[in-house]
Structure formats: C-alpha cells, structure tokens
Motif scaffolding. Structure first.
Motif, PDB file in Angstrom:
ATOM      1  N   ALA A  41      49.783 -11.574  17.376  1.00  0.00           N
ATOM      2  CA  ALA A  41      49.739 -11.494  18.839  1.00  0.00           C
ATOM      3  C   ALA A  41      48.321 -11.759  19.336  1.00  0.00           C
ATOM      4  CB  ALA A  41      50.224 -10.125  19.298  1.00  0.00           C
ATOM      5  N   LEU A  42      47.328 -11.245  18.614  1.00  0.00           N
ATOM      6  CA  LEU A  42      45.926 -11.511  18.990  1.00  0.00           C
ATOM      7  C   LEU A  42      45.630 -12.998  18.909  1.00  0.00           C
ATOM      8  CD1 LEU A  42      43.924  -8.620  17.262  1.00  0.00           C
ATOM      9  CD2 LEU A  42      44.679  -8.806  19.632  1.00  0.00           C
ATOM     10  N   VAL A  43      46.183 -13.656  17.873  1.00  0.00           N
ATOM     11  CA  VAL A  43      45.958 -15.093  17.714  1.00  0.00           C
ATOM     12  C   VAL A  43      46.524 -15.851  18.917  1.00  0.00           C
ATOM     13  CG1 VAL A  43      46.603 -17.122  16.373  1.00  0.00           C
ATOM     14  CG2 VAL A  43      45.846 -15.058  15.201  1.00  0.00           C
ATOM     15  N   VAL A  44      47.760 -15.484  19.336  1.00  0.00           N
ATOM     16  CA  VAL A  44      48.368 -16.170  20.489  1.00  0.00           C
ATOM     17  C   VAL A  44      47.485 -15.994  21.723  1.00  0.00           C
ATOM     18  CG1 VAL A  44      50.380 -16.271  22.000  1.00  0.00           C
ATOM     19  CG2 VAL A  44      50.699 -15.966  19.548  1.00  0.00           C
ATOM     20  N   LEU A  45      47.002 -14.764  21.924  1.00  0.00           N
ATOM     21  CA  LEU A  45      46.122 -14.501  23.061  1.00  0.00           C
ATOM     22  C   LEU A  45      44.844 -15.345  22.949  1.00  0.00           C
ATOM     23  CD1 LEU A  45      45.479 -12.701  25.579  1.00  0.00           C
ATOM     24  CD2 LEU A  45      44.268 -11.198  24.010  1.00  0.00           C
ATOM     25  N   GLY A  46      44.293 -15.387  21.724  1.00  0.00           N
ATOM     26  CA  GLY A  46      43.071 -16.160  21.503  1.00  0.00           C
ATOM     27  C   GLY A  46      43.267 -17.633  21.815  1.00  0.00           C
ATOM     28  N   ILE A  47      44.459 -18.157  21.476  1.00  0.00           N
ATOM     29  CA  ILE A  47      44.708 -19.578  21.728  1.00  0.00           C
ATOM     30  C   ILE A  47      44.771 -19.869  23.227  1.00  0.00           C
ATOM     31  CG2 ILE A  47      46.361 -21.464  21.389  1.00  0.00           C
ATOM     32  CD1 ILE A  47      44.972 -20.991  18.856  1.00  0.00           C
ATOM     33  N   TRP A 104      32.480 -14.714  27.888  1.00  0.00           N
ATOM     34  CA  TRP A 104      33.317 -13.744  27.164  1.00  0.00           C
ATOM     35  C   TRP A 104      34.623 -14.370  26.700  1.00  0.00           C
ATOM     36  CZ3 TRP A 104      37.791 -13.402  29.886  1.00  0.00           C
ATOM     37  CH2 TRP A 104      37.730 -13.737  31.248  1.00  0.00           C
ATOM     38  N   SER A 105      35.129 -15.359  27.460  1.00  0.00           N
ATOM     39  CA  SER A 105      36.398 -15.956  27.044  1.00  0.00           C
ATOM     40  C   SER A 105      36.227 -16.717  25.738  1.00  0.00           C
ATOM     41  CB  SER A 105      36.949 -16.879  28.135  1.00  0.00           C
ATOM     42  OG  SER A 105      36.173 -18.056  28.198  1.00  0.00           O
ATOM     43  N   PHE A 106      35.002 -17.183  25.476  1.00  0.00           N
ATOM     44  CA  PHE A 106      34.755 -17.866  24.203  1.00  0.00           C
ATOM     45  C   PHE A 106      34.436 -16.867  23.108  1.00  0.00           C
ATOM     46  CE2 PHE A 106      31.689 -19.682  21.170  1.00  0.00           C
ATOM     47  CZ  PHE A 106      32.495 -20.660  20.604  1.00  0.00           C
ATOM     48  N   TRP A 107      33.387 -16.058  23.339  1.00  0.00           N
ATOM     49  CA  TRP A 107      32.912 -15.165  22.273  1.00  0.00           C
ATOM     50  C   TRP A 107      33.907 -14.070  21.946  1.00  0.00           C
ATOM     51  CZ3 TRP A 107      29.255 -16.933  19.385  1.00  0.00           C
ATOM     52  CH2 TRP A 107      28.288 -17.792  19.920  1.00  0.00           C
ATOM     53  N   ILE A 108      34.485 -13.458  22.979  1.00  0.00           N
ATOM     54  CA  ILE A 108      35.355 -12.306  22.738  1.00  0.00           C
ATOM     55  C   ILE A 108      36.811 -12.736  22.513  1.00  0.00           C
ATOM     56  CG2 ILE A 108      36.212 -10.133  23.693  1.00  0.00           C
ATOM     57  CD1 ILE A 108      33.474  -9.779  24.986  1.00  0.00           C
ATOM     58  N   ILE A 109      37.383 -13.452  23.491  1.00  0.00           N
ATOM     59  CA  ILE A 109      38.819 -13.746  23.367  1.00  0.00           C
ATOM     60  C   ILE A 109      39.077 -14.808  22.303  1.00  0.00           C
ATOM     61  CG2 ILE A 109      40.844 -14.664  24.564  1.00  0.00           C
ATOM     62  CD1 ILE A 109      39.951 -13.261  27.037  1.00  0.00           C
ATOM     63  N   GLN A 110      38.396 -15.951  22.439  1.00  0.00           N
ATOM     64  CA  GLN A 110      38.684 -17.059  21.533  1.00  0.00           C
ATOM     65  C   GLN A 110      38.230 -16.773  20.098  1.00  0.00           C
ATOM     66  OE1 GLN A 110      37.419 -20.857  23.010  1.00  0.00           O
ATOM     67  NE2 GLN A 110      37.434 -21.825  21.011  1.00  0.00           N
ATOM     68  N   LEU A 111      36.983 -16.317  19.969  1.00  0.00           N
ATOM     69  CA  LEU A 111      36.392 -16.222  18.631  1.00  0.00           C
ATOM     70  C   LEU A 111      36.688 -14.872  17.966  1.00  0.00           C
ATOM     71  CD1 LEU A 111      34.877 -18.447  17.235  1.00  0.00           C
ATOM     72  CD2 LEU A 111      32.732 -17.312  17.794  1.00  0.00           C
ATOM     73  N   VAL A 144      48.444 -23.112  14.251  1.00  0.00           N
ATOM     74  CA  VAL A 144      48.007 -21.716  14.368  1.00  0.00           C
ATOM     75  C   VAL A 144      48.881 -20.982  15.383  1.00  0.00           C
ATOM     76  CG1 VAL A 144      46.139 -20.217  15.135  1.00  0.00           C
ATOM     77  CG2 VAL A 144      45.638 -22.178  13.666  1.00  0.00           C
ATOM     78  N   SER A 145      48.974 -21.552  16.604  1.00  0.00           N
ATOM     79  CA  SER A 145      49.678 -20.822  17.658  1.00  0.00           C
ATOM     80  C   SER A 145      51.173 -20.754  17.379  1.00  0.00           C
ATOM     81  CB  SER A 145      49.397 -21.455  19.019  1.00  0.00           C
ATOM     82  OG  SER A 145      49.902 -22.766  19.074  1.00  0.00           O
ATOM     83  N   GLY A 146      51.754 -21.828  16.844  1.00  0.00           N
ATOM     84  CA  GLY A 146      53.189 -21.824  16.571  1.00  0.00           C
ATOM     85  C   GLY A 146      53.558 -20.798  15.516  1.00  0.00           C
ATOM     86  N   THR A 147      52.793 -20.752  14.441  1.00  0.00           N
ATOM     87  CA  THR A 147      53.065 -19.780  13.383  1.00  0.00           C
ATOM     88  C   THR A 147      52.898 -18.358  13.914  1.00  0.00           C
ATOM     89  OG1 THR A 147      52.122 -21.388  11.852  1.00  0.00           O
ATOM     90  CG2 THR A 147      52.499 -19.187  11.001  1.00  0.00           C
TER      91      THR A 147
END
Lengths: 219, 433
Positions: B344-350, B309-316, B236-239
């Motif tokens: 970019a959102l995915v990278v941040l989420g990871i 919030w780091s789980f619900w908002i950023i990660q999920l 996920v993060s690499g792509t």
C-alpha cells in the motif's frame, strides 16, 4: 520581383528583431492584444526583460518574443489530431475547430509561445469585451462564452495572418516605436529580412534545439 | 475447471480450510456484510462528491483547475499516467500466470486482468476530463498524426482494452468450467497474453512514457531512459496494487490471505522496486554529472522546491526505501499483513512519482524572463479525482460481485454452496446446446 518568387508559390514570411533598437516599451504586446483580442492569460507576444552582468557593468536586454514560426516546429509534431500545422507560407497555425485542448503542444514549445484559452474575459473591466470576435482564425465566432471555440483550445501568434491577407504588416511590426521589427519574404534574397538574416549580428533563440526559427534577432 | 488450476489451488485451499473453523464463519459473515455496505457507501459518497465537482468542471471549464499556460498539465494528467501504469503492471503480472505458467499466481490472474481493464478505463476518464474540449474526445480516433505519440497511444489503449476483455472472458469461462476444451482455452489465453505483453510494454506504458520523452523543450523528460522507467514503475505499481487487492479482499470477506501467494508477490515487488531505484539513480545522476542546466533546474524543483516532501518523503522514503527494506527482510516478508502494508505504501509512493514526473518539468519558465509556474491542485481537481477513483473501485467491486474474479471462499463455504450450485451443470448444457 525577386528570384524567390519563381522558386516558391507563396511568400515565406519571416521576422527580424533588432535588439539594439528595442527600448522595451511593450507597445508590441499591447498592439498584439488589441489586434487579436486575446483574453486574460493569453498573450501571443511578450517582451522578456533581462539584466546581464553585475553593477557597474550592467546591461538591460529586452527580447520581444512572438511565435518563432519554426521550420521544424516541435509543437506541430506532437499534435494528436493534426489540428496545428505549418501553412504553405511557413506560418504555424491552429485549427480551433479541431483542437481538442490536450495542451501537448504547450508542453512541447521551447519558447512558451502557446497559451491555453481558459475562458476568462475582460467583460468585467470593459463593457462589450465579449462581443468582439478574435480575428486570428479568419472567421467570425460571435459572442465569446460557453464552450465555443477558441475557449478550451490552444492559441498562438499567427504573424497576424488575417492582416497579411489584406496586405498589412503584423500589428507588432507596424506599431514598434523604434522600428526594431522587420517583416518580409525570406524566400526573396533581396528582401530586407533576407539581407538582415545574413548579418553577423543575427542569432536565433535556442539554436541548439534545431527548431530553425523564422524569427531572427540582431544582437 | 482445469487440472492445473485444481492442483495449484488444492494445497492452499486445504490450508485455509483447516485454519477457518466452521463456527466462526457465521460471525464473520456479519462483519463481512457490514464491511461491504460501508465500502459501497463510502464509494457512493465519493462518487457523488465527484459528480458535483464534474458539474463545475463542465460549466466553468478548465478555469476550475490551477493550471496555467506555464504549467498546462497537473493532477489529472498525473493520475492518468498513474492508472495507465497500474493497468500495464497488473496486466504484466497476469501474464506470469497465463503466458509463463507460474501458477502460484493463478489466484490473482483474473483479478489482475479485471484491475488492468478498470484502471485503463479510469485512466481514459482522467485524460478525458483534462481535455479542454471534452466534446471532441473522439477526434484523436478520426484524425491520425504519425509523429504524435499521443495519437498512437489512443489507438493502443483501445486495442489493449479489447484484448484484455477477451482474455478475461476466456479466463472466467475457464474458471466456471464452461469451456468446452480447457486445453484450447489455455492456449488462447497464452496467445492473447503473448500478444498483450509487447502491447502493454511498448504500446501502452512505454508509449505513455514516450509522450513525455519526446519533449525536448523541458528538462528531465527528454531521453531514452524515460519510457523504460515508465514500464518498470508500472510493474512496481501493478504488483503492489494486486498485493493490496488480494489481502483486502480476503480480509474483508473474513478469509485468510494466501501466504504463499503473498510471499511470491512480495518477492516480485522487491525485485522490480530495486530495478526501479537503480533506474532512478541513473535518471538523476547522468544529467547532474553532465551539468545540464536544463535538467538541473528541474531536479532543483523536485528536490528543493516547495513540494520537496513529495519527493523525499512520499516518493523515496514511503514509496521505495521503507518497502524495499521491509520486503528484503525475510522475517517481515513472510507476514502477509506487513507485505500488504508495504505494498500500500508503494502504491501511495507511485502517486508521488507520477506527480513528480508531470509537474516539476513544467515549473521553470522555458525562457529567461518568462514567469515560472506554481501548481497545487484545487479542491475541485482533488474531489473529481477521488470521484473517478471511487468509480473505478465501484466498477471493479460490482463486477467481482457477479463474476468469479476472486477465488471462491473457504472450502467449508464452497461445500455449502455446492448444493445450491446444483444448477450449474444445466447451464453448461444449455450453453453447449
């Protein structure tokens, strides 16, 4: 002389703590800190205090917790440089001159028995606190400070291995005001610790993990 | 240049050439130059700040962190696994080109390899500064311990970097047209890539997951699913990273992103993200339905603790649900700008995923009566982290300045440079002589 002496070259050290005799005075913690000169944030021994039940049926349980010196120590298995290992006498020690300070073993210990030495000191509270070397590695390390070990490495209870060498008991055992702690050779079936280990009151912390602690509790 | 390379690029290149008019190029070059100066200036500033933080780290030791003996791992370990994941994911993406012959991704093949190497370097730097005794960081290579996943990992990382460097060198030579036998070079790329796939999956990132998965002392880490999740989230993060790099590099140099490539990346990203979500579902639902107190405690910290919030908002939400929704909508998936934003959102989420892997299991006390931990990184931890990340970005950018990592400019510029590049065949002669 017990039978165990013939089957194994060195004694196998074990400890029994009788919770019915423990009053929760924390003397063992203090004796340990004094003996091993542990810095702030590092305590090889703590006393866990727990209140069980609801009023009026309440019971206060104190559980002194040194290192369990497990037969199958999870901390030893994960060390990337084999800096921590089980000695022939069963004590799990750390080679402070090899430890890289990755703290993998701290994450692996199910008993919270390992601490990282962040380099803090009691020098502000106590004059000359840095001048006394921690004796638990069996070698002089001079004045505490800088990048000298054991700063930046992981530290733990060694059953006071340096005292055992002199034929003395661990500091926590010697100091216990209620004589709640017993120490001896579990390879010797006639030793007091072996006899107490067979008690129906005996149990171990987190037995389900299969670590087989060498510290037994009597409930 | 090989025939396959030419044909795969020809269609996209001509599309770009028609849309980029020649007269607009000059004004674009002006902004490009300014953007480039700004980019390096920002990186230098961040590295300088990081250098100052590193000075404090060296003089005061790990006391500059908020780590304790209860929570012994924090931001630097989280960034370490974040970058190992980026590396493994980027490499696996490159294998689509060099092993599986999916030449629609050829344009990012070398970028994927370079970012995999640089990410691994950054990861090693992070775990290096995290060691209590930096001066002993080479000891894991001297002393081996078969039962320690970390001991294996260090060796795998090094083999991996060497293998990737060889692969990148061959790919660059091939691209420059300096390979004496392009067919043999392609075969070498395929062989190295093929060896690299199990190395990246089991050795590098699955292995990094194993570091945590063997720790039965803590909730949520112990178990066989964990290394698998590591590998999938690495994809996920690499792509996502390569999608962002391609888009930013193209836009930053006044070119159009390759629409076909962006769409292909979007499809891959959407696929692996869905798998990742599915695995995460099982990761949480199994211990919850088993009423595992051990794991339940950690799940409570993750979902309801002070960092909920780091789980619900950023990660999920930011890192998974919004990108999945965007990438699964055909109309949005067709727009490169939207895809790049989602990536970019995915990278941040990871980043959130990595923090939530490392920290929450280290929060509850392991025995009743032991204090539970609380951890937020200190300013020095953040600044030093940013410095290392900037260092990685600078290393990547500088390498891409001197070596052909990104496919050359538009057709018009490429033609203009053809005159200046007349010396190239001589170089080839010298090399072969």
């Amino acid at each position: 002389m017990g039978v165990g002496d013939e089957s194994s070259a060195s004694p196998q050290w074990g400890m029994v703590i009788d919770l019915a005799k423990c009053v929760g005075c924390d003397s063992c913690t203090v004796a340990c800190k004094v003996e091993n000169r542990t810095p702030p944030g590092v305590s090889y021994n703590v006393v866990l205090e727990e209140e069980v039940g609801t009023f009026p049926n309440v019971r206060h349980v104190n559980i002194p917790r040194p290192c369990m010196q497990c037969e199958e120590p999870p901390c030893v298995g994960v060390c990337p440089v084999s800096a921590t290992y089980k000695r022939e006498d069963g004590i799990v020690v750390i080679d402070a001159d090899r430890c890289i300070g990755c703290r993998y073993c701290i994450a692996a210990c199910p008993y919270g028995a390992r601490s990282f030495d962040f380099g803090e000191s009691y020098e502000d509270e106590m004059q000359g606190a840095n001048a006394v070397t921690a004796p638990d590695y069996g070698k002089p390390r001079g004045v505490r400070g800088g990048f000298k070990a054991p700063i930046g490495t992981v530290r733990k209870c060694t059953f006071c291995a340096h005292r055992l060498e002199r034929g003395e008991e661990p500091a926590c055992v010697e100091t216990c005001i209620g004589d709640a702690r017993y120490f001896g050779d579990i390879a010797d079936p006639q030793s007091l610790v072996s006899l107490l280990n067979a008690s129906p009151r005996a149990f171990h912390l987190k037995e389900e993990l299969g670590t087989r602690p060498r510290v037994t509790y009597l409930r | 240049m090989t025939t396959t390379h030419l044909t795969s690029d020809a269609t996209t290149l001509s599309k770009d050439a028609t849309t980029t008019a020649g007269d607009r190029t000059s004004s674009r070059n002006g902004t490009t130059a300014r953007l480039r100066v700004m980019w390096y200036a920002v990186l230098c500033l961040l590295m300088l700040a990081g250098g100052i933080a590193f000075y404090f780290r060296m003089t005061e030791g790990l006391a500059v962190t908020n780590l304790t003996s209860t929570t012994p791992w924090g931001a630097w370990v989280a960034f370490y696994i974040f970058f190992v994941g980026l590396s493994a994911g980027a490499f696996l993406l490159s294998s689509l080109v060099y092993v599986f012959g999916m030449y629609q991704f050829e344009r990012i093949g070398r970028a994927a390899l370079l970012s995999a190497i640089v990410s691994m370097g950054v990861a090693l730097a992070f775990i290096g500064i995290d060691l209590g005794r930096i001066d002993r960081s080479a000891l894991p290579l001297v002393f081996f311990h078969w039962s320690s996943p970390l001991s294996w990992e260090v060796r795998f990382y090094i083999v991996y970097i060497v293998l990737l460097s060889a692969e990148l060198a061959i790919a660059i030579r091939l691209h420059k047209g300096r390979s004496r036998s392009p067919i043999r070079a392609h075969r070498r790329l395929r062989i190295l890539g093929t060896i690299g796939i199990p190395l990246a999956i089991f050795g590098v990132h699955g292995g990094t997951g194993t570091i945590f998965a063997v720790l039965k002392a803590r909730g949520m880490w112990f178990g066989g699913l964990f290394p698998v999740i590591f590998v999938v989230s690495a994809m996920v993060s690499g792509t996502a990273l390569l999608t962002v790099i391609h888009y930013v590099q193209r836009r930053g140099t006044g070119q159009r992103p390759d629409a076909g490539l962006m769409k292909g990346l979007a499809t891959v990203l959407a696929g692996v993200l869905c798998v990742d979500l599915g695995l995460m579902f099982y990761e949480f639902v199994v211990p919850l339905l088993a009423f595992q107190a051990h794991d339940g405690e950690v799940i409570r910290v993750i979902t309801l603790g002070p960092m909920w919030w780091s789980f619900w908002i950023i990660q999920l939400l930011v890192g998974m649900i919004i990108p999945v929704a965007v990438l699964l909508t055909p109309r949005l998936r067709a727009r490169p700008g939207v895809v790049a934003t989602a990536a970019a959102l995915v990278v941040l989420g990871i980043v959130g995923v990595r923090f939530n892997i490392v920290v929450p299991p280290l929060i509850p006390g392991v025995l009743h009566g032991l204090p539970s931990g609380y951890y937020v990184p200190t300013l020095i931890e953040w600044v030093l982290s940013l410095g290392l990340i900037a260092g990685g970005a600078a290393a990547y950018s500088l390498f891409a300045e001197v070596q052909p990592i990104h496919d050359a400019e538009d057709r018009a510029e490429a033609d203009a440079e053809a005159g200046a590049g007349a010396k190239a065949p001589e170089h080839t002669k010298e090399a072969s002589a």
